[in-house]
Design a protein around this motif. Structure first.
Motif, PDB file in Angstrom:
ATOM      1  N   LYS A   1       0.841  -1.196   0.000  1.00 14.22           N
ATOM      2  CA  LYS A   1       0.000   0.000   0.000  1.00 14.22           C
ATOM      3  C   LYS A   1       0.877   1.247   0.000  1.00 14.22           C
ATOM      4  O   LYS A   1       2.023   1.203   0.451  1.00 14.22           O
ATOM      5  CB  LYS A   1      -0.869   0.048   1.260  1.00 14.22           C
ATOM      6  N   PRO A   2       0.318   2.373  -0.458  1.00 10.35           N
ATOM      7  CA  PRO A   2       1.042   3.631  -0.286  1.00 10.35           C
ATOM      8  C   PRO A   2       1.295   3.859   1.207  1.00 10.35           C
ATOM      9  O   PRO A   2       0.486   3.464   2.057  1.00 10.35           O
ATOM     10  CB  PRO A   2       0.081   4.680  -0.839  1.00 10.35           C
ATOM     11  N   MET A   3       2.441   4.472   1.526  1.00  8.99           N
ATOM     12  CA  MET A   3       2.852   4.626   2.920  1.00  8.99           C
ATOM     13  C   MET A   3       1.771   5.294   3.768  1.00  8.99           C
ATOM     14  O   MET A   3       1.515   4.851   4.886  1.00  8.99           O
ATOM     15  CB  MET A   3       4.146   5.422   3.032  1.00  8.99           C
ATOM     16  N   HIS A   4       1.123   6.317   3.258  1.00 11.06           N
ATOM     17  CA  HIS A   4       0.125   7.024   4.077  1.00 11.06           C
ATOM     18  C   HIS A   4      -1.066   6.131   4.407  1.00 11.06           C
ATOM     19  O   HIS A   4      -1.624   6.212   5.488  1.00 11.06           O
ATOM     20  CB  HIS A   4      -0.320   8.330   3.405  1.00 11.06           C
ATOM     21  N   GLU A   5      -1.450   5.247   3.491  1.00 12.37           N
ATOM     22  CA  GLU A   5      -2.549   4.324   3.767  1.00 12.37           C
ATOM     23  C   GLU A   5      -2.133   3.276   4.793  1.00 12.37           C
ATOM     24  O   GLU A   5      -2.895   2.957   5.708  1.00 12.37           O
ATOM     25  CB  GLU A   5      -3.019   3.631   2.486  1.00 12.37           C
ATOM     26  N   ALA A   6      -0.939   2.738   4.628  1.00 11.49           N
ATOM     27  CA  ALA A   6      -0.443   1.713   5.555  1.00 11.49           C
ATOM     28  C   ALA A   6      -0.318   2.281   6.968  1.00 11.49           C
ATOM     29  O   ALA A   6      -0.757   1.656   7.935  1.00 11.49           O
ATOM     30  CB  ALA A   6       0.900   1.181   5.076  1.00 11.49           C
ATOM     31  N   LEU A   7       0.259   3.466   7.080  1.00  8.49           N
ATOM     32  CA  LEU A   7       0.391   4.095   8.392  1.00  8.49           C
ATOM     33  C   LEU A   7      -0.975   4.432   8.979  1.00  8.49           C
ATOM     34  O   LEU A   7      -1.200   4.276  10.179  1.00  8.49           O
ATOM     35  CB  LEU A   7       1.260   5.348   8.309  1.00  8.49           C
ATOM     36  N   GLY A   8      -1.897   4.859   8.148  1.00  8.36           N
ATOM     37  CA  GLY A   8      -3.259   5.152   8.616  1.00  8.36           C
ATOM     38  C   GLY A   8      -3.921   3.922   9.201  1.00  8.36           C
ATOM     39  O   GLY A   8      -4.579   3.992  10.245  1.00  8.36           O
ATOM     40  N   ASP A   9      -3.733   2.769   8.555  1.00 12.77           N
ATOM     41  CA  ASP A   9      -4.300   1.522   9.067  1.00 12.77           C
ATOM     42  C   ASP A   9      -3.672   1.152  10.415  1.00 12.77           C
ATOM     43  O   ASP A   9      -4.379   0.762  11.355  1.00 12.77           O
ATOM     44  CB  ASP A   9      -4.081   0.372   8.079  1.00 12.77           C
ATOM     45  N   LEU A  10      -2.339   1.252  10.500  1.00 13.88           N
ATOM     46  CA  LEU A  10      -1.660   0.941  11.759  1.00 13.88           C
ATOM     47  C   LEU A  10      -2.134   1.856  12.889  1.00 13.88           C
ATOM     48  O   LEU A  10      -2.424   1.392  13.996  1.00 13.88           O
ATOM     49  CB  LEU A  10      -0.146   1.084  11.605  1.00 13.88           C
ATOM     50  N   LEU A  11      -2.211   3.148  12.607  1.00 17.82           N
ATOM     51  CA  LEU A  11      -2.601   4.106  13.643  1.00 17.82           C
ATOM     52  C   LEU A  11      -4.055   3.911  14.054  1.00 17.82           C
ATOM     53  O   LEU A  11      -4.393   4.033  15.236  1.00 17.82           O
ATOM     54  CB  LEU A  11      -2.355   5.538  13.166  1.00 17.82           C
ATOM     55  N   TRP A  12      -4.931   3.591  13.100  1.00 20.48           N
ATOM     56  CA  TRP A  12      -6.337   3.354  13.449  1.00 20.48           C
ATOM     57  C   TRP A  12      -6.453   2.145  14.371  1.00 20.48           C
ATOM     58  O   TRP A  12      -7.109   2.192  15.407  1.00 20.48           O
ATOM     59  CB  TRP A  12      -7.191   3.142  12.189  1.00 20.48           C
ATOM     60  N   LEU A  13      -5.788   1.054  13.986  1.00 18.01           N
ATOM     61  CA  LEU A  13      -5.864  -0.160  14.794  1.00 18.01           C
ATOM     62  C   LEU A  13      -5.263   0.065  16.179  1.00 18.01           C
ATOM     63  O   LEU A  13      -5.831  -0.357  17.189  1.00 18.01           O
ATOM     64  CB  LEU A  13      -5.166  -1.322  14.089  1.00 18.01           C
ATOM     65  N   LEU A  14      -4.146   0.770  16.242  1.00 20.01           N
ATOM     66  CA  LEU A  14      -3.539   1.081  17.534  1.00 20.01           C
ATOM     67  C   LEU A  14      -4.486   1.920  18.385  1.00 20.01           C
ATOM     68  O   LEU A  14      -4.643   1.666  19.581  1.00 20.01           O
ATOM     69  CB  LEU A  14      -2.212   1.811  17.332  1.00 20.01           C
ATOM     70  N   SER A  15      -5.166   2.889  17.772  1.00 18.84           N
ATOM     71  CA  SER A  15      -6.089   3.729  18.543  1.00 18.84           C
ATOM     72  C   SER A  15      -7.247   2.913  19.109  1.00 18.84           C
ATOM     73  O   SER A  15      -7.703   3.161  20.224  1.00 18.84           O
ATOM     74  CB  SER A  15      -6.616   4.899  17.695  1.00 18.84           C
ATOM     75  N   VAL A  16      -7.704   1.909  18.367  1.00 17.07           N
ATOM     76  CA  VAL A  16      -8.784   1.043  18.855  1.00 17.07           C
ATOM     77  C   VAL A  16      -8.305   0.227  20.056  1.00 17.07           C
ATOM     78  O   VAL A  16      -8.980   0.178  21.096  1.00 17.07           O
ATOM     79  CB  VAL A  16      -9.305   0.105  17.733  1.00 17.07           C
ATOM     80  N   LEU A  17      -7.148  -0.399  19.940  1.00 14.09           N
ATOM     81  CA  LEU A  17      -6.633  -1.210  21.054  1.00 14.09           C
ATOM     82  C   LEU A  17      -6.318  -0.343  22.268  1.00 14.09           C
ATOM     83  O   LEU A  17      -6.533  -0.769  23.411  1.00 14.09           O
ATOM     84  CB  LEU A  17      -5.407  -2.002  20.615  1.00 14.09           C
ATOM     85  N   LEU A  18      -5.834   0.866  22.040  1.00 12.29           N
ATOM     86  CA  LEU A  18      -5.577   1.790  23.156  1.00 12.29           C
ATOM     87  C   LEU A  18      -6.872   2.240  23.820  1.00 12.29           C
ATOM     88  O   LEU A  18      -6.939   2.381  25.042  1.00 12.29           O
ATOM     89  CB  LEU A  18      -4.782   3.000  22.673  1.00 12.29           C
ATOM     90  N   LYS A  19      -7.908   2.461  23.018  1.00 13.92           N
ATOM     91  CA  LYS A  19      -9.199   2.868  23.577  1.00 13.92           C
ATOM     92  C   LYS A  19      -9.737   1.804  24.532  1.00 13.92           C
ATOM     93  O   LYS A  19     -10.144   2.103  25.656  1.00 13.92           O
ATOM     94  CB  LYS A  19     -10.218   3.121  22.458  1.00 13.92           C
ATOM     95  N   TYR A  20      -9.674   0.549  24.105  1.00 17.12           N
ATOM     96  CA  TYR A  20     -10.171  -0.519  24.967  1.00 17.12           C
ATOM     97  C   TYR A  20      -9.211  -0.825  26.110  1.00 17.12           C
ATOM     98  O   TYR A  20      -9.631  -1.279  27.167  1.00 17.12           O
ATOM     99  CB  TYR A  20     -10.532  -1.757  24.135  1.00 17.12           C
ATOM    100  N   GLY A  21      -7.933  -0.556  25.920  1.00 22.42           N
ATOM    101  CA  GLY A  21      -6.984  -0.674  27.022  1.00 22.42           C
ATOM    102  C   GLY A  21      -7.259   0.364  28.097  1.00 22.42           C
ATOM    103  O   GLY A  21      -7.226   0.072  29.294  1.00 22.42           O
TER     104      GLY A  21
END
Length: 129
Positions: free
Chosen positions: A46-66
């Motif tokens: 994927k383009p870097m901005h899309e890949a990083l966006g996916d990583l950051l979104w998933l991290l934000s979800v796990l952090l929210k539930y943490g």
């Protein structure tokens, strides 16, 4: 049963929780865990901005539930970071570390632990006593 992992963000140890709530949000975005795995298996294409966006979104979800878990069980403050916050706090060079932390959190959250208690009465029956 410990299913909380941690990531260091700006010098703060932050909990991540791959909970049922996280699974539900992931399912809403990707259609299910298998589809998410497929999306992340091709992340390097994927383009870097899309890949990083996916990583950051998933991290934000796990952090929210943490953060919610910590608030419910440990009197945590319940503060979580949005994907936008994380984009400010991390650099491109952190992508590998983020990916490893996400994988570890998801593996920990998906691990099943069984506790077995010895019952002498059942042990004797199986030994033919």
């Amino acid at each position: 049963m410990n299913r909380i992992s941690y990531i260091d963000i700006a010098g703060k140890k932050c909990p991540m929780n791959f909970s049922l709530g996280a699974v539900e949000e992931i399912g809403q975005r990707y259609g299910g865990l298998e589809e998410m795995q497929t999306a992340f298996s091709g992340i390097d294409k994927k383009p870097m901005h899309e890949a990083l966006g996916d990583l950051l979104w998933l991290l934000s979800v796990l952090l929210k539930y943490g953060a919610k878990y910590a608030k419910l069980t440990e009197n945590g403050d319940g503060k979580a970071y949005s994907a936008e916050d994380l984009a400010v706090l991390f650099g491109v060079e952190d992508a590998g570390t983020l990916s490893q932390a996400l994988t570890a959190a998801m593996n920990l959250g998906a691990t099943t632990t069984l506790e077995v208690e010895d019952e002498p009465k059942n042990g004797e029956a199986t030994l033919g006593r």
